[in-house]
Motif scaffolding. Structure first.
Motif, short mmCIF file in Angstrom:
data_model
loop_
_atom_site.label_atom_id
_atom_site.label_comp_id
_atom_site.label_asym_id
_atom_site.label_seq_id
_atom_site.Cartn_x
_atom_site.Cartn_y
_atom_site.Cartn_z
N TYR A 1 -4.92 -0.21 16.75
CA TYR A 1 -6.24 0.30 16.44
C TYR A 1 -7.05 -0.87 15.89
CZ TYR A 1 -9.81 3.39 14.39
OH TYR A 1 -10.98 4.00 14.07
N HIS A 2 -8.36 -0.88 16.11
CA HIS A 2 -9.10 -2.09 15.74
C HIS A 2 -9.14 -2.28 14.22
CE1 HIS A 2 -12.78 0.04 14.45
NE2 HIS A 2 -12.48 0.90 15.42
N ASP A 3 -9.01 -1.17 13.48
CA ASP A 3 -8.90 -1.30 12.03
C ASP A 3 -7.42 -1.43 11.71
OD1 ASP A 3 -8.91 -1.18 9.32
OD2 ASP A 3 -10.07 0.69 9.16
N SER A 4 -6.97 -2.66 11.57
CA SER A 4 -5.54 -2.89 11.48
C SER A 4 -4.95 -2.29 10.19
CB SER A 4 -5.25 -4.39 11.56
OG SER A 4 -5.93 -5.08 10.54
N TYR B 1 -3.40 -11.10 13.25
CA TYR B 1 -2.80 -11.73 12.08
C TYR B 1 -2.14 -10.71 11.14
CZ TYR B 1 -5.90 -15.29 13.86
OH TYR B 1 -6.52 -16.17 14.68
N ASP B 2 -2.39 -9.42 11.38
CA ASP B 2 -1.82 -8.38 10.52
C ASP B 2 -0.68 -7.71 11.27
OD1 ASP B 2 -1.41 -6.74 8.44
OD2 ASP B 2 -3.28 -5.58 8.64
N PHE B 3 0.53 -8.05 10.89
CA PHE B 3 1.69 -7.52 11.63
C PHE B 3 2.89 -7.41 10.70
CE2 PHE B 3 1.40 -12.09 12.27
CZ PHE B 3 2.62 -12.52 11.80
N ASP B 4 3.90 -6.74 11.19
CA ASP B 4 5.19 -6.66 10.49
C ASP B 4 6.29 -7.01 11.45
OD1 ASP B 4 4.77 -6.00 7.79
OD2 ASP B 4 4.17 -3.95 8.36
N ALA C 1 -4.27 1.24 10.91
CA ALA C 1 -3.18 1.32 11.88
C ALA C 1 -1.85 1.08 11.18
CB ALA C 1 -3.42 0.31 13.00
N LYS C 2 -1.85 0.13 10.27
CA LYS C 2 -0.61 -0.21 9.55
C LYS C 2 -0.14 1.00 8.72
CE LYS C 2 1.28 -3.69 6.45
NZ LYS C 2 1.03 -4.95 5.75
N GLU C 3 -1.06 1.60 8.08
CA GLU C 3 -0.72 2.75 7.25
C GLU C 3 -0.18 3.89 8.11
OE1 GLU C 3 -3.95 4.01 4.78
OE2 GLU C 3 -2.84 5.75 4.06
N PHE C 4 -0.84 4.09 9.24
CA PHE C 4 -0.42 5.14 10.16
C PHE C 4 0.98 4.87 10.69
CE2 PHE C 4 -0.26 6.37 14.72
CZ PHE C 4 -0.20 7.73 14.54
N TRP C 5 1.22 3.64 11.10
CA TRP C 5 2.52 3.24 11.66
C TRP C 5 3.64 3.42 10.64
CZ3 TRP C 5 4.76 1.68 16.17
CH2 TRP C 5 5.97 1.01 16.09
N GLN C 6 3.42 2.88 9.49
CA GLN C 6 4.50 2.88 8.49
C GLN C 6 4.79 4.29 7.97
OE1 GLN C 6 3.35 -0.08 5.61
NE2 GLN C 6 4.22 -1.74 6.85
N SER C 7 3.75 5.11 7.92
CA SER C 7 4.00 6.47 7.41
C SER C 7 4.64 7.35 8.47
CB SER C 7 2.68 7.11 6.94
OG SER C 7 1.78 7.20 8.03
#
Lengths: 551, 202
Positions: free
Chosen positions: A347-350, A280-283, A353-359
């Protein structure tokens, strides 16, 4: 002498009237008692009165009789039946407006067999009182028994299904093949074109429903045809008959927080889809492809070097820019595709993971990360979106289209496809059909030489003598048959000893004759005993025989 | 004294019982003498099998039957046949026919079947409906007989059927006279049958 009359005053009402007065009082008392004991009358509307008998059919709550049907009539509109029932006055508080009534009769369904006792006793009405404080006297009969009694504890949740098959009310909810609940309501939301299911999970299993639970339709038989082979799995018999909904957690995932009553979940068509649909957490991102996107379908994976990171949402993306579809822009021939990067896949902690992806995204694009189309299945022509690093790619950066970020792409997909087709054709070339044909020809010539040898073999004198051997065998067979005939003759003789004229038969006849004679010998005795039972003790006193006299 | 009285009472009772025997049972049979006779198959042309005579109901009773009323038959209690009437009649019939039909091998009773004998033969069946005396002083033998012929090719078939009714006055009073008349009548019936069979022979 004068006499004086003794005048007495008679009472106006005779004492005899006391009796009818008492009778009247007793009658009034009885009437009052009757009225005081009569319970409330209710009316039950039912589609038909099959099996309902006035004066006999009982109304029960938990098998305790609370009343009885005392009259049945057609409704004024004649499209239903109105049954009148007298309820015991002690139970008038049960007649709540949310009470439910249904007919208990023999039922056989996937949950088992019930109501068999009514085969002999006749049907009865089960009354399930509600919780409302408001009472009423008119009820409508339910078609089916109430699924879940008000005293059954558990949790209620909502399932929303866009593409799963329609399931019936009472369909079971299974956790690891163990039934923990059932569908309570099923409504179709025509606006969203989705099925809405209200499910009930029995206590204490509602605690199994956590925020990361996934629900999927578990068909009786599942056949999964994949690169790993064919996998067929079956569920329980009730699932096989009626299907079911399975609830569970994605593999190797710990249960999350327990879901509260009324929490909405989505219902997926299969476990595989449920796994796909649980992020449910996506961009969203747009990728402009300067090539045909034929074969790219919504739901196709988005991968980074074989690791799935997202899903194709729309291909092409329906994006309106300045009142025009984005893929028909005049100055751009690219076709936009809408994808979503699901952080839970990274990553299971979305959140992390989101922070990692966007940065990191800007740096990756700078290093040559591009999206391209790659063939996923040569047979179906399905393609997927692949992210990879192309150091030689032209420089690019994240652009913006409507509200979405646009990820740079590279047209390498079609080339790879062509290469793969070329590989396949090369393999076909390498099959060396000429060699196979040559081998086949050699095989045919081998067969020909074999046939020639067979012909020679048949023409040889030894082979010709084979009929002689056959004759010898035939002689042996004839001898065997003769022996068999002798045996049968012997058998005939044996059987003849039991036939008419045989010794055995003769003896049997003689025995029967002896028996007949014996019965004739005792004939006078039995006849005499019949006429004089005490003949053994006293001399026979049978009537004298008539004497023949000549004319 | 008491014992003596008991013994005397027992003796008196026994004497009373023994004194009550009133009528003795008499047994009767046909007189027909058995004359010397023998016959070989090679001297005969055909075989006749006399089936056991069928007697209906109370007639096949050891008690000699007397018709006492229009519809009433009395089987005697004290005057009995020496053997079963059907066996006696069969034996007499066989002997009479044997003597009356010199070219025939007449046999009776149980079928003596051999592989040769059972090929072709005649069969005589008696059904006797009356075999009794009556209160008018008659001996009555009535019934029917049937002649069958069995051939390997044609199978068993009926050749002829005859009804007979012989009501003959008895010669003497009593059961002796009745038995003697019945025997004579049966003898005559069989002599007639012998003639009829000779004529009906195929």
């Amino acid at each position: 002498m004068t006499e004086t009359a003794n005048v007495t005053k008679q009472p106006k009402i005779s004492a005899i009237w006391i009796i009818p007065l008492v009778a009247l009082l007793v009658g009034l008392w009885m009437l009052y008692q009757y009225q005081a004991n009569v319970g409330p009358t209710i009316y039950i509307k039912m589609p038909h009165a099959e099996g309902i008998i006035a004066g006999k059919t009982e109304i029960k709550v938990r098998s305790v009789k609370i009343g009885q049907i005392d009259a049945i009539r057609l409704s004024d509109s004649q499209d239903s039946v109105i049954a009148r029932a007298q309820i015991d006055k002690n139970y008038d508080s049960l007649l709540t407006e949310d009470a439910k009534i249904w007919v208990v009769k023999p039922r056989i369904d996937e949950t088992g067999i019930s109501g068999m006792s009514t085969l002999l006793s006749g049907v009865y009405l089960e009354f399930a009182p509600g919780e409302s404080k408001k009472l009423k006297e008119r009820f409508a009969l339910q078609d089916e028994p109430a699924l879940i009694g008000k005293d059954v504890q558990g949790g209620r949740f909502q399932l929303l299904s866009y593409n799963a098959e329609v399931l019936e009310v009472s369909t079971g909810i299974f956790f690891k093949n163990y039934k923990i609940g059932q569908i309570e309501t099923a409504t179709f939301d025509w606006k969203n074109q989705a099925m809405k299911y209200g499910i009930f999970i029995n206590e204490p299993y509602q605690n199994l429903i956590t925020l990361n639970s996934i629900f999927w339709v578990n068909a009786g038989i599942e056949i999964d045809l994949s690169a790993d082979g064919i996998n067929i799995s079956t569920g329980s018999l009730s699932k096989l008959l009626k299907g079911g909904i399975s609830v569970g957690l994605p593999e190797q995932q710990a249960p999350g927080d327990i879901a509260q009553n009324g929490h909405n979940f989505s219902l997926s068509q299969s476990y595989k889809e449920a796994l796909e649909e649980r992020f449910y957490d996506f961009d969203y991102y747009i990728i402009d492809f300067e090539q045909s996107i034929r074969g790219l379908r919504p739901g196709a994976p988005v991968e980074y070097r074989g690791t799935r990171i997202g899903t194709v949402v729309e291909a092409p993306a329906n994006i309106i820019v300045n009142g025009k579809p984005a893929h028909f822009k005049n100055h751009n021939t690219a076709v936009p595709v809408l994808i979503k990067v699901e952080y839970g896949r990274l990553y299971h902690d979305s959140a992390a993971a989101k922070e990692f992806w966007q940065s990191s995204l800007t740096g990756w694009i700078k290093n040559g990360m591009r999206a391209s189309l790659k063939p996923g299945n040569l047979l179906t022509g399905a393609v997927y979106v692949d992210f990879d690093i192309y150091p030689d790619a032209p420089k690019a950066h994240l652009a913006k289209l409507a509200q979405y970020d646009v990820f740079p792409s590279i047209s390498s997909g079609i080339t790879v496809l062509a290469d793969q087709v070329s590989d396949v054709l090369n393999k076909v070339n390498d099959l060396k059909i000429e060699d196979s044909l040559a081998q086949m020809q050699a095989t045919f010539s081998d067969y020909q030489s074999l046939a020639n040898e067979m012909r020679e073999l048949l023409s040889q004198p030894d082979t010709q003598n084979l009929p002689g051997d056959f004759n010898r065998n035939f002689d042996k067979m004839t001898k065997s048959m003769e022996q068999f005939e002798v045996t049968m003759r012997q058998f005939d003789k044996t059987m003849a000893s039991y036939q008419a004229g045989s010794e055995f038969h003769h003896q049997l006849q003689q025995t029967l004759l002896e028996f007949k004679r014996l019965s004739e010998e005792i004939q006078p005795l039995t006849r005499g005993l019949n006429e004089q039972p005490n003949m053994f003790i006293f001399d026979k006193a049978l009537p004298a025989d008539p004497k023949p006299r000549k004319q | 004294m008491k014992q003596l009285l008991l013994i005397v009472a027992a003796l008196v009772t026994l004497a009373g019982c023994s004194a009550s025997i009133q009528t003795a049972t008499q047994y009767y049979q046909f007189e027909q003498p058995i004359a010397y006779s023998s016959r070989n198959v090679k001297d005969t042309d055909a075989q006749l099998r006399v089936q056991t005579v069928a007697l209906r109901g109370a007639l096949n009773n050891l008690g000699i039957a007397m018709k006492v009323d229009r519809n009433q038959i009395h089987a005697a209690n004290y005057n009995l046949w020496g053997e079963s009437p059907d066996v006696m009649l069969t034996a007499t019939a066989q002997q009479t026919l044997f003597n009356a039909m010199p070219n025939w091998m007449v046999i009776k009773g149980l079928p003596v079947i051999t592989e040769v004998d059972q090929q072709t033969f005649y069969e005589l069946e008696y059904e006797v409906h009356h075999f009794n005396g009556d209160m008018q002083g008659n001996a009555d033998i009535s019934g029917l007989w049937r002649l069958y012929y069995t051939h390997p090719e044609t199978g068993r078939r009926l050749i002829s059927i005859h009804n007979f009714s012989n009501v003959v006055p008895i010669d003497d009073d009593g059961y002796d006279g009745l038995v003697a008349t019945l025997e004579k009548t049966w003898l005559n019936i069989n002599l007639d049958v012998a003639k009829a069979i000779e004529q009906a022979r195929l």
